[in-house]
Design a protein around this motif. Sequence first.
Motif, PDB file in Angstrom:
ATOM      1  N   ALA A 135       0.960  -1.042  -0.196  1.00 24.27           N
ATOM      2  CA  ALA A 135      -0.623  -0.224   0.250  1.00 24.27           C
ATOM      3  C   ALA A 135       0.676   1.268   0.165  1.00 24.27           C
ATOM      4  N   ALA A 136       1.835   1.553   0.556  1.00 22.35           N
ATOM      5  CA  ALA A 136       2.744   2.366   0.891  1.00 22.35           C
ATOM      6  C   ALA A 136       3.321   3.192  -0.966  1.00 22.35           C
ATOM      7  N   ARG A 137       2.782   1.896  -1.921  1.00 19.96           N
ATOM      8  CA  ARG A 137       3.162   2.489  -3.495  1.00 19.96           C
ATOM      9  C   ARG A 137       2.125   3.315  -4.347  1.00 19.96           C
ATOM     10  N   LEU A 138       0.545   3.807  -2.753  1.00 19.50           N
ATOM     11  CA  LEU A 138       0.206   5.187  -2.986  1.00 19.50           C
ATOM     12  C   LEU A 138       0.130   6.101  -2.299  1.00 19.50           C
ATOM     13  N   LEU A 139       1.926   5.858  -2.265  1.00 24.30           N
ATOM     14  CA  LEU A 139       2.633   7.352  -1.916  1.00 24.30           C
ATOM     15  C   LEU A 139       3.513   8.025  -2.725  1.00 24.30           C
ATOM     16  N   ARG A 140       3.548   7.770  -3.714  1.00 18.99           N
ATOM     17  CA  ARG A 140       3.932   8.049  -4.714  1.00 18.99           C
ATOM     18  C   ARG A 140       3.064   8.702  -6.296  1.00 18.99           C
ATOM     19  N   GLN A 143      -0.495   7.799  -8.932  1.00 13.77           N
ATOM     20  CA  GLN A 143      -0.934   6.540  -8.937  1.00 13.77           C
ATOM     21  C   GLN A 143      -2.269   6.073  -8.646  1.00 13.77           C
ATOM     22  N   ASP A 144      -2.992   4.806  -9.971  1.00 12.98           N
ATOM     23  CA  ASP A 144      -4.156   4.368  -9.929  1.00 12.98           C
ATOM     24  C   ASP A 144      -4.110   3.637  -9.083  1.00 12.98           C
ATOM     25  N   SER A 145      -5.231   4.250  -7.468  1.00 13.56           N
ATOM     26  CA  SER A 145      -5.523   3.702  -6.804  1.00 13.56           C
ATOM     27  C   SER A 145      -5.967   2.475  -7.037  1.00 13.56           C
ATOM     28  N   VAL A 146      -6.665   2.353  -7.772  1.00 11.05           N
ATOM     29  CA  VAL A 146      -7.525   0.653  -7.600  1.00 11.05           C
ATOM     30  C   VAL A 146      -6.371  -0.346  -8.100  1.00 11.05           C
ATOM     31  N   ALA A 147      -5.791   0.148  -9.420  1.00 17.92           N
ATOM     32  CA  ALA A 147      -4.340  -0.627  -9.971  1.00 17.92           C
ATOM     33  C   ALA A 147      -3.753  -1.234  -8.337  1.00 17.92           C
ATOM     34  N   VAL A 148      -3.344  -0.513  -7.988  1.00 18.01           N
ATOM     35  CA  VAL A 148      -2.340  -0.453  -6.786  1.00 18.01           C
ATOM     36  C   VAL A 148      -3.117  -1.589  -5.748  1.00 18.01           C
ATOM     37  N   LEU A 149      -4.002  -1.394  -5.738  1.00 18.95           N
ATOM     38  CA  LEU A 149      -4.374  -1.856  -4.448  1.00 18.95           C
ATOM     39  C   LEU A 149      -4.627  -3.469  -4.927  1.00 18.95           C
ATOM     40  N   VAL A 150      -5.149  -3.705  -5.609  1.00 17.05           N
ATOM     41  CA  VAL A 150      -4.974  -5.638  -7.120  1.00 17.05           C
ATOM     42  C   VAL A 150      -3.600  -5.571  -6.806  1.00 17.05           C
ATOM     43  N   GLU A 151      -2.426  -5.491  -7.773  1.00 15.21           N
ATOM     44  CA  GLU A 151      -1.422  -5.713  -8.058  1.00 15.21           C
ATOM     45  C   GLU A 151      -0.425  -5.618  -6.659  1.00 15.21           C
TER      46      GLU A 151
END
Length: 388
Positions: A135-140, A143-151
């Motif tokens: 989930a820390a990927r969302l800090l960048r 970012q596509d939130s849905v894609a980050v949450l899935v992948e």
Amino acid sequence: MTRPRPDAAVDRPPPTTRRRVRRWNLVALALPLGVVGAALVATQARTWWDGLVLGAGLLAALVVLERWTADDFSRVATAGLAVTAAVWPYGALVGDSATAFYGLAVAGPLAVPRLSAHRRAAAAALTAYVAAAGAARLLRPHQDSVAVLVEYVLLPTSVVLVAIGFNFANHAFYRIMEQGRQQEAELAVYRERVRFAGDLHDIQGHTLHVVKLKVALAERLVRSDAARAERELREVRDLVGDTIARTRELAHAQRRLNLSVELENAKNLFEAAGIEVAVDRDGEAGHDLDERIGGLLGQVLRETTTNILRHSRATRVRLTLTATGIGIVNDGTPDGPRPALGGLAALRERIAAEGGELTADQRHGEFRTAAAFPRQPADRARRQEEAP
């Protein structure tokens, strides 16, 4: 202890169940997981630095897995988990790799079921860490939130949860195997006790029956033939005295044993307990030993066999019979001070009295017992020279 000659006969039993399961795990788990991991590193690494970091995580996971199959997991667990846990946030934040959790998904679930307590809490903490790092990927930015949450969250946590469940089931299977092995070892010891009881019955059963008949005869003769009654009672006294001596020898393991019989019996007991055993003979070793010396070596072998079955978690035993003695080496010895020798301590004095030496040494997870009579060949040669 001399090394066996090239022509020495070596008995090689088939692999034990434990070794077959280890090989199966290496083929069915380590090999495919390694291939999949290498493919992920090759496709996900965008720079040589990414390849180096992701490759380090994969290598750490495979080392942990290989040591797990060898039941030597604890030595590498901490380092392996640290490396794989560090690779995942790097992949999520720097390397743009949604599969960087792969190493942690291999190493982490192996560790959780082996904890002595708080396994559920550890499983939850591992899953939460994987989800949080993803989930820390969302800090960048951007970012596509849905894609980050899935992948980076849903997929990694699902894989880790499945792996944890699989390893809990696998750990339960190994526990059942270990319990079966312990029961087999207990059964082997029980068989040895039954054999001891049979020896005791052979010594005392016939004697007691004869004593009963002779005492009954003496009762009938005490008035009509006192001299014969007295003779019968003397025979009873001698018979009882001989039985007491033989029983004492049996109780203190002082009966002369047949070394070849004891060697075969030990081999059968170990194999029945699921322990891999190899028997090395140095040429004609054991065939020309003095009966008294051979009996002492048989007692050493019997006592050591009982100790291994009762007090160790051995998976391998090597029995080496030379022209001057016998050596027994087993693994599965816990770290710590050397255990008390028990019956071997009494045998050490008797072996020393016959000019031999009994040694017992514990190091590097192995216990070595050796009994040697270095003067035996010289004594035999002298007897042959003195023979007419």
